[in-house]
Motif scaffolding. Structure first.
Motif, PDB file in Angstrom:
ATOM      1  N   ILE A  58       4.936  12.768  -9.261  1.00 17.70           N
ATOM      2  CA  ILE A  58       4.802  11.426  -9.849  1.00 17.70           C
ATOM      3  C   ILE A  58       5.150  10.346  -8.833  1.00 17.70           C
ATOM      4  O   ILE A  58       4.430   9.347  -8.683  1.00 17.70           O
ATOM      5  N   LYS A  59       6.259  10.529  -8.125  1.00 18.14           N
ATOM      6  CA  LYS A  59       6.649   9.526  -7.129  1.00 18.14           C
ATOM      7  C   LYS A  59       5.667   9.479  -5.966  1.00 18.14           C
ATOM      8  O   LYS A  59       5.416   8.413  -5.397  1.00 18.14           O
ATOM      9  N   LEU A  60       5.099  10.615  -5.603  1.00 16.46           N
ATOM     10  CA  LEU A  60       4.100  10.652  -4.534  1.00 16.46           C
ATOM     11  C   LEU A  60       2.868   9.843  -4.927  1.00 16.46           C
ATOM     12  O   LEU A  60       2.347   9.046  -4.130  1.00 16.46           O
ATOM     13  N   ILE A  61       2.399  10.024  -6.159  1.00 20.34           N
ATOM     14  CA  ILE A  61       1.217   9.300  -6.641  1.00 20.34           C
ATOM     15  C   ILE A  61       1.506   7.802  -6.743  1.00 20.34           C
ATOM     16  O   ILE A  61       0.702   6.967  -6.283  1.00 20.34           O
ATOM     17  N   ILE A  62       2.641   7.455  -7.356  1.00 22.67           N
ATOM     18  CA  ILE A  62       3.000   6.044  -7.501  1.00 22.67           C
ATOM     19  C   ILE A  62       3.153   5.386  -6.132  1.00 22.67           C
ATOM     20  O   ILE A  62       2.709   4.248  -5.916  1.00 22.67           O
ATOM     21  N   ALA A  63       3.761   6.093  -5.187  1.00 20.13           N
ATOM     22  CA  ALA A  63       3.987   5.551  -3.844  1.00 20.13           C
ATOM     23  C   ALA A  63       2.671   5.261  -3.130  1.00 20.13           C
ATOM     24  O   ALA A  63       2.477   4.168  -2.584  1.00 20.13           O
ATOM     25  N   ALA A  64       1.767   6.229  -3.130  1.00 20.61           N
ATOM     26  CA  ALA A  64       0.491   6.056  -2.428  1.00 20.61           C
ATOM     27  C   ALA A  64      -0.354   4.951  -3.073  1.00 20.61           C
ATOM     28  O   ALA A  64      -0.891   4.083  -2.374  1.00 20.61           O
ATOM     29  N   LEU A  65      -0.459   4.978  -4.404  1.00 24.76           N
ATOM     30  CA  LEU A  65      -1.263   3.970  -5.101  1.00 24.76           C
ATOM     31  C   LEU A  65      -0.681   2.565  -4.919  1.00 24.76           C
ATOM     32  O   LEU A  65      -1.426   1.605  -4.677  1.00 24.76           O
ATOM     33  N   SER A  66       0.631   2.438  -5.037  1.00 26.37           N
ATOM     34  CA  SER A  66       1.273   1.134  -4.872  1.00 26.37           C
ATOM     35  C   SER A  66       1.075   0.603  -3.462  1.00 26.37           C
ATOM     36  O   SER A  66       0.813  -0.589  -3.266  1.00 26.37           O
ATOM     37  N   GLY A  67       1.209   1.487  -2.474  1.00 26.89           N
ATOM     38  CA  GLY A  67       1.035   1.077  -1.081  1.00 26.89           C
ATOM     39  C   GLY A  67      -0.367   0.590  -0.792  1.00 26.89           C
ATOM     40  O   GLY A  67      -0.567  -0.469  -0.176  1.00 26.89           O
ATOM     41  N   PHE A  68      -1.376   1.343  -1.243  1.00 33.34           N
ATOM     42  CA  PHE A  68      -2.772   0.942  -1.016  1.00 33.34           C
ATOM     43  C   PHE A  68      -3.096  -0.359  -1.741  1.00 33.34           C
ATOM     44  O   PHE A  68      -3.768  -1.242  -1.194  1.00 33.34           O
ATOM     45  N   LEU A  69      -2.621  -0.488  -2.988  1.00 33.26           N
ATOM     46  CA  LEU A  69      -2.882  -1.692  -3.771  1.00 33.26           C
ATOM     47  C   LEU A  69      -2.242  -2.915  -3.118  1.00 33.26           C
ATOM     48  O   LEU A  69      -2.870  -3.980  -3.007  1.00 33.26           O
ATOM     49  N   LEU A  70      -1.010  -2.767  -2.666  1.00 36.88           N
ATOM     50  CA  LEU A  70      -0.312  -3.879  -2.027  1.00 36.88           C
ATOM     51  C   LEU A  70      -0.988  -4.294  -0.729  1.00 36.88           C
ATOM     52  O   LEU A  70      -1.181  -5.495  -0.470  1.00 36.88           O
ATOM     53  N   ASP A  71      -1.386  -3.315   0.089  1.00 35.05           N
ATOM     54  CA  ASP A  71      -2.079  -3.636   1.341  1.00 35.05           C
ATOM     55  C   ASP A  71      -3.417  -4.313   1.082  1.00 35.05           C
ATOM     56  O   ASP A  71      -3.825  -5.226   1.809  1.00 35.05           O
ATOM     57  N   MET A  72      -4.106  -3.868   0.034  1.00 35.38           N
ATOM     58  CA  MET A  72      -5.401  -4.456  -0.305  1.00 35.38           C
ATOM     59  C   MET A  72      -5.238  -5.920  -0.715  1.00 35.38           C
ATOM     60  O   MET A  72      -6.000  -6.794  -0.295  1.00 35.38           O
TER      61      MET A  72
END
Length: 278
Positions: free
Chosen positions: A109-123
């Motif tokens: 769960i933390k892996l998914i949230i981390a990756a998605l949050s990072g990509f969304l924030l960078d975008m």
């Protein structure tokens, strides 16, 4: 003496990690091959950050903070490392034979949230930057070359690493002393005082820049005092020494506040959502 020994155990691995990082940075700087690596870090940084963060060693949060300060990684990558970090939670859950499912769920769960949050924030930040309105630290910005007073990249890397390590060690020792005198029971009572608001309270506890925060959260979950969502919320904000390093060395205070707010919002929303769904 016990507290001093515990602090040494918590921090001794950070020094070689920092030394290797600074050594690599100095090598890349001398060989002028930064641009090649920066392209991969910009494109796939949040994935690398999330994978690095799940390794149960708080030194990687420090590493991410220093790379961000050195303008080597994006803000999204930094956030992905912080979110994925679990510090001492993984060893504690591993020591409990009946918590295997919980451990797997937390990591995934933390892996998914981390990756998605990072990509969304960078975008989002990339779009803001293209519109020339982004107030955020950006990987494409380049600071002035630091004057090199040491001819050897090994000595320069060690000096940088040792300075950061000394700061982390001293602050970690002080925090451990304060927590030992205040008592972990105080934090336990604080978390147990709320039901629906427990993920919010756990997210606050996660900000304690010490590995003991993840220890308390994990043990309280094992004892059935806090929910799975609260455990997740606290571990998302529990970037520990990484946040401490950022507070000490990052000059832009407005950005620093935003980073704390982003982690807190992601932690609380994730925790409350998990409590509702599960």
């Amino acid at each position: 003496m016990d507290i001093l020994i515990d602090t040494i155990k918590d921090t001794y691995l950070i020094l070689p990690i920092l030394f290797i990082m600074y050594l690599c940075l100095e090598y890349f700087e001398h060989k002028n091959i930064n641009q090649h690596f920066d392209k991969y870090l910009i494109r796939y940084g949040p994935i690398f950050g999330a994978l690095l963060g799940i390794i149960p060693q708080c030194g990687f949060g420090v590493l991410a903070s220093l790379l961000f300060i050195e303008k080597r990684i994006t803000l999204g990558t930094l956030i992905s490392v912080f979110i994925a970090t679990s510090d001492e939670a993984i060893p504690i859950l591993l020591s409990q034979p009946n918590q295997g499912k919980t451990l797997f769920s937390i990591v995934v769960i933390k892996l998914i949230i981390a990756a998605l949050s990072g990509f969304l924030l960078d975008m989002i930040l990339k779009k803001m930057h293209n519109e020339n309105s982004s107030p955020w630290h950006n990987i494409h910005e380049h600071c002035e070359e630091e004057s090199k007073t040491h001819s050897s990249i090994f000595s320069l890397a060690f000096i940088h690493a040792f300075k950061v390590f000394c700061f982390i060690f001293i602050v970690n020792l002080i925090l451990t002393l304060l927590i030992s005198y205040t008592g972990e029971s105080t934090i336990s009572k604080f978390l147990a005082s709320g039901s629906f608001l427990q993920p919010l309270l756990a997210a606050f506890v996660g900000f304690i820049p010490n590995c003991v925060a993840s220890v308390i959260l994990s043990q309280l979950y094992v004892d059935g005092i806090i929910t799975f969502g609260s455990l997740t919320a606290g571990l998302i904000t529990g970037a520990g020494l990484g946040l401490l390093t950022l507070v000490r060395m990052y000059d832009n205070r407005k950005d620093l506040v935003r980073i704390f707010v982003i982690l807190f919002i992601i932690g609380v929303i994730s925790g409350m959502t998990l409590d509702i769904v599960l």
